[in-house]
Write an enzyme that holds these catalytic residues in place. Sequence first.
Site, PDB file in Angstrom:
ATOM      1  CE1 TYR A   1      -6.180   4.187  -1.395  1.00  0.00           C
ATOM      2  CE2 TYR A   1      -5.081   4.955  -3.536  1.00  0.00           C
ATOM      3  CZ  TYR A   1      -4.692   4.740  -2.165  1.00  0.00           C
ATOM      4  OH  TYR A   1      -3.853   4.703  -1.469  1.00  0.00           O
TER       5      TYR A   1
ATOM      6  NE  ARG B   1      -3.244  10.491   5.683  1.00  0.00           N
ATOM      7  CZ  ARG B   1      -2.359  10.047   6.155  1.00  0.00           C
ATOM      8  NH1 ARG B   1      -1.407  10.643   6.898  1.00  0.00           N
ATOM      9  NH2 ARG B   1      -2.105   8.681   5.970  1.00  0.00           N
ATOM     10  N   GLY B   2      -1.946  17.380   3.892  1.00  0.00           N
ATOM     11  CA  GLY B   2      -2.137  18.790   3.845  1.00  0.00           C
ATOM     12  C   GLY B   2      -1.899  19.628   5.055  1.00  0.00           C
TER      13      GLY B   2
ATOM     14  CB  SER C   1       0.289  21.872   2.302  1.00  0.00           C
ATOM     15  OG  SER C   1      -0.967  22.469   2.993  1.00  0.00           O
TER      16      SER C   1
END
Length: 333
Positions: free
Chosen positions: A56, A210-211, A214
């Site tokens: 990352y 990943r949103g 959401s």
Amino acid sequence: MDLRQLGSTGPRVSAIGLGAMGMSGMYGPADETESIATVHAAMDAGVTLIDTGDFYGMGHNELLIRDALRSSGRNRDEVQISVKFGALRDADGGWWGNDARPQAVKNFLAYSLGRLGTDHIDVYRPARLDPAVPIEETVGAIAEQIQAGHVRHIGLSEVGAETLRRAHAVHPIADLQIEYSLISRGIEAEILPTARELGIGITAYGVLSRGLISGHWRADQAVAPGDFRGISPRFAAGNVDTNLRLVEALRAVAEAKGATVAQTAIAWVLAQGEDIVPLVGARRRERLSEALGALDLKLEADDLAAIEAAVPVGAAAGDRYVAAQMAHLDSEK
């Protein structure tokens, strides 16, 4: 903070963990000061599990976690650090497969220990199955590092049921990290039952896809250069509209419970079993606070039925990853 056991042999960790990937560029630029403040806020709230990967930001994420832990003033052993290794990248951010050879295990681990500023990693796992290396060899190499005191527990990531069995026969596996959400339920058929049979816990990533689910994502939302969602099939034109219609159906259920969409989606994952620990990828304190509110949301049988009706199994449009990345998922074979 409630605690959950990672499998029959793993550590007890907070019921929700913090996934730190988004703090190192995978979803576009992130504010490092705010990222560190978010890690501090998570620890203050009782979050003990922090998940990262050595690839990352090409090590940036591990250095960020090191700085966050040091500046928090907390004892290292107050948290459990989970690290994925083996993904091969280049200076331009490209992906070139996975290396899980025994000698690579030692190499990657040494660099992670240095970047994290610690003498041990709590859960160490290959990011993906290396098709050129038997899983028995990779697990055996990590087991040697447990004997040496550098690793506490072995985890796996995105592997199928057969690989789970082979790995577990070599050394107990604490947990399987795999995508699991209302719109990613592939593990339910075979992988989750196998993990439960073997006493292997689940750390679920992508619980908000990943949103996408959401409650904050818009169909016309701009995507920054380098943001993974710019190439994700589920965010592609056409697919995103279908998926956001599911979100609006879920919103109606959430509002009836006095909760947000994100809280409802996370609470659904929490309700699937005490052996499942959702990882939330919050990059800002307000998103973390919202996510942790899921712990106070109790879903009854009627609520779960309403959620299932709003977001039926298989209703999402688009694969989890682009075809080239799907091919690296042992869990999808």
